[in-house]
Scaffold this motif. Structure first.
Motif, PDB file in Angstrom:
ATOM      1  N   GLU A 148       4.907 -25.519   8.274  1.00 15.62           N
ATOM      2  CA  GLU A 148       4.790 -25.878   9.837  1.00 15.62           C
ATOM      3  C   GLU A 148       6.096 -26.645  10.271  1.00 15.62           C
ATOM      4  OE1 GLU A 148       2.039 -25.737   8.021  1.00 15.62           O
ATOM      5  OE2 GLU A 148       1.245 -23.852   8.831  1.00 15.62           O
TER       6      GLU A 148
ATOM      7  N   LYS B 261       0.440 -20.613  20.766  1.00 14.76           N
ATOM      8  CA  LYS B 261      -0.045 -21.166  19.615  1.00 14.76           C
ATOM      9  C   LYS B 261       0.256 -19.955  18.589  1.00 14.76           C
ATOM     10  CE  LYS B 261      -3.105 -24.142  21.606  1.00 14.76           C
ATOM     11  NZ  LYS B 261      -4.618 -24.315  22.202  1.00 14.76           N
TER      12      LYS B 261
ATOM     13  N   GLN C 209       1.109 -18.055  15.388  1.00 14.02           N
ATOM     14  CA  GLN C 209       1.165 -18.338  13.771  1.00 14.02           C
ATOM     15  C   GLN C 209       1.940 -17.180  13.222  1.00 14.02           C
ATOM     16  OE1 GLN C 209      -0.593 -21.090  12.392  1.00 14.02           O
ATOM     17  NE2 GLN C 209      -0.812 -21.528  14.537  1.00 14.02           N
ATOM     18  N   CYS C 210       3.040 -17.650  12.519  1.00 14.44           N
ATOM     19  CA  CYS C 210       3.779 -16.764  11.789  1.00 14.44           C
ATOM     20  C   CYS C 210       4.412 -17.159  10.646  1.00 14.44           C
ATOM     21  CB  CYS C 210       4.617 -16.189  12.781  1.00 14.44           C
ATOM     22  SG  CYS C 210       5.924 -17.130  13.467  1.00 14.44           S
TER      23      CYS C 210
END
Length: 148
Positions: free
Chosen positions: A76, A101, A103-104
Motif C-alpha cells: 500500500e 477505493k 484495490q489492485c
C-alpha cells in the motif's frame, strides 16, 4: 582472503554468515544505505514527457535495492509512492483511484496508468487539432473580409 580473515571465519558454517560478517566489518552500514535509497525513492518525481513505464522501472530499481538491503516496503505504501510521484496530469486518475477505493496489485496499477497515459495523450492531440482548426477558420474569415 588473508590468513587472519580466514581464521576469523573458520567457525562460520555458511557463506551467508561470512558475507554478513564481512559486510559488518568493511561494508557501508545497512541503515545508511537504506536511508539513501529510501530517500531517493520518496523524492522521485515523474518528468514531463517521461513514460509511466520508464518512471516505474526507475522506482522498481530503487525498491530492489532496498530489498537487497533486507528492507521491504508495504504494498500500500509503494502504491502511494507511485501515485505521489506522478505528474499533475494524473490528478483526476488519483482522485478516482481513492474515491473508488480501488484495490489492485502494483502491476495492475501500472497497467491502469499506462492506459490513462495513452488516453491523456490522445485527448491532448485532439485538443491541439481543434485549436489549429479554429485558428485557420479565423484566418480565412479575416482574409475574406479584406477582399470585400
Amino acid at each position: 582472503m588473508s590468513n587472519e580473515l580466514q581464521r576469523q571465519h573458520e567457525d562460520m558454517k555458511t557463506a551467508r554468515q561470512i558475507l554478513t560478517h564481512l559486510q559488518e566489518l568493511y561494508g557501508e552500514p545497512n541503515h545508511v544505505a537504506c536511508y539513501e535509497v529510501s530517500k531517493r525513492l520518496f523524492k522521485i518525481k515523474m518528468h514531463d514527457g517521461q513514460s509511466v513505464r520508464e518512471h516505474y522501472l526507475t522506482m522498481i530499481k530503487n525498491l530492489e535495492e532496498l530489498e537487497k538491503l533486507d528492507m521491504s516496503i508495504d504494498k500500500e505504501l509503494y502504491i502511494d509512492l507511485i501515485l505521489q510521484s506522478l505528474t499533475d496530469s494524473f490528478v483526476q486518475f488519483i482522485v478516482n483511484f481513492h474515491m473508488n477505493k480501488i484495490q489492485c496489485t502494483i502491476t495492475e496499477l501500472v497497467n491502469m496508468l499506462v492506459t490513462t497515459e495513452s488516453t491523456l495523450k490522445s485527448s491532448k492531440s485532439s485538443i491541439l487539432t481543434m485549436e489549429q482548426t479554429s485558428s485557420k477558420r479565423k484566418f480565412i474569415e479575416k482574409k475574406k473580409s479584406v477582399k470585400k
